[in-house]
Design an enzyme around this catalytic site. Structure first.
Site, short mmCIF file in Angstrom:
data_model
loop_
_atom_site.label_atom_id
_atom_site.label_comp_id
_atom_site.label_asym_id
_atom_site.label_seq_id
_atom_site.Cartn_x
_atom_site.Cartn_y
_atom_site.Cartn_z
N ASN A 144 0.87 -1.17 0.00
CA ASN A 144 0.00 0.00 0.00
C ASN A 144 0.91 1.22 0.00
OD1 ASN A 144 -1.79 2.05 0.50
ND2 ASN A 144 -2.34 1.38 2.57
N LYS B 158 0.16 4.23 -0.34
CA LYS B 158 -0.50 5.41 0.25
C LYS B 158 -0.27 6.64 -0.63
CE LYS B 158 0.04 3.27 4.74
NZ LYS B 158 -0.03 3.43 6.17
N HIS C 95 -9.59 1.01 4.74
CA HIS C 95 -8.32 1.20 5.46
C HIS C 95 -8.58 2.17 6.61
CE1 HIS C 95 -4.23 2.40 6.39
NE2 HIS C 95 -3.84 1.32 5.76
N GLU D 5 -5.56 -5.26 10.39
CA GLU D 5 -4.59 -4.20 10.64
C GLU D 5 -4.94 -3.48 11.95
OE1 GLU D 5 -2.52 -3.00 6.76
OE2 GLU D 5 -4.20 -1.64 7.06
N GLY E 277 2.27 2.01 10.89
CA GLY E 277 3.26 3.07 10.80
C GLY E 277 3.92 3.43 12.12
N SER F 113 3.19 -2.34 10.45
CA SER F 113 4.62 -2.35 10.76
C SER F 113 5.30 -3.67 10.42
CB SER F 113 4.86 -1.99 12.24
OG SER F 113 4.43 -0.65 12.47
C1 PEP Z 1 -0.91 0.02 6.13
O1 PEP Z 1 -1.15 1.20 6.22
O2 PEP Z 1 -1.69 -0.72 5.51
C2 PEP Z 1 0.27 -0.49 6.81
C3 PEP Z 1 0.30 -1.74 7.14
O3 PEP Z 1 1.26 0.42 7.08
P1 PEP Z 1 2.70 0.13 7.75
O4 PEP Z 1 3.22 -1.15 7.14
O5 PEP Z 1 3.52 1.31 7.40
O6 PEP Z 1 2.45 -0.03 9.21
#
Ligand code: PEP
Length: 249
Positions: free
Chosen positions: A11, A13, A95, A165, A171, A211
């Site tokens: 992703n 973003k 999301h 998630e 993040g 993460s």
């Molecule tokens: C996400 O936003 O879907 C995500 C998993 O972000 P990160 O890997 O940066 O935590």
């Protein structure tokens, strides 16, 4: 039992400009390997050049959102059929950043998921608890409510992927314990089986996101019931994204 091929989804973003994104897509394409599915989800405006960069590579292309209507007077929005027409096979929906930044609730996510299915896209529906909910012992309840509200009747293991998630892990560099991830994934699979049938429960790919990085991917991806990852930050570096993909058991 169905063998579920792991899916490693990036992703991106709201990151990247054309030149860098095309380079990133080419680097991911060059590292694609058998035995796992790779997907990248760039910002909408970068879908056409990334589609061209991925052409023939086997790496799938996805979007980060779509509208729930098939077309019409919705300034600034994008219909699922437009994404399919541009080469997307997947779309991320619900999301937590869209739920937070745009006030998206389960009803809207369900309508968008239906629109994605109608356009032939696989919907990656995100669910996850906040830290407050986890601390209050409400994680499974919250996940159940999100699944119940966000998934339309026509869900199958072919047209939908679930991404677990935890909001507090996105993040932040923090991840739940492996036991906690296993518990939530088993819970999700049970809910899917109860609502959509044993075949859907067995075949549904359930990703972990939050993460995930090369150093923790092998442990997370080895958890029974984790069928891949939805990767944010680490998907912006081809080497890291491919290292995560290579960690699939
Ligand atoms: C996400 O936003 O879907 C995500 C998993 O972000 P990160 O890997 O940066 O935590």
């Amino acid at each position: 039992m169905t063998r579920r091929i792991p899916l490693i989804a990036g992703n991106w973003k709201m990151n990247g400009l054309k030149a860098d994104s095309v380079d990133l897509a080419r680097a991911v394409a060059a590292g694609a390997a058998e035995g796992r599915d790779l997907l990248v989800c760039p910002p909408a405006v970068l879908i056409p050049p990334v589609a061209e960069a991925l052409d023939g590579s086997g790496v799938a292309l996805g979007a980060q959102d779509c509208h729930f209507e098939s077309g019409g007077a919705h300034t600034g929005d994008i219909a699922a059929a437009m994404l399919a027409d541009a080469g997307c096979s997947h779309v991320i929906l619900g999301h937590s950043e869209r739920r937070a930044d745009h006030g998206e609730g389960d009803d809207l996510v369900r309508a968008k998921t239906g629109a994605a299915h109608a356009a032939g896209l696989v919907a990656i529906v995100c669910v996850g608890e906040t830290l407050q909910e986890r601390d209050a012992g409400q994680t499974l309840e919250r996940i159940s409510a999100q699944l119940g509200g966000s998934l339309p009747e026509a869900v199958t293991s072919g047209n939908t992927v679930i991404a677990y998630e935890p909001v507090w892990a996105i993040g932040t560099g923090r991840t739940p314990t492996l036991e906690d991830v296993a518990e939530v994934h088993a819970h999700i699979r049970g809910r899917i089986a109860a609502k959509f049938g044993a075949g859907a429960g067995d075949g549904m790919r359930i990703l972990y996101g939050g993460s995930m990085k090369p150093s923790n991917a092998a442990a997370l991806l080895a958890i029974d019931g984790v069928d891949g990852g939805l990767i944010g930050g680490a998907s912006l570096v081809a080497e890291d994204f491919l290292a995560i993909a290579a960690s699939c058991p």
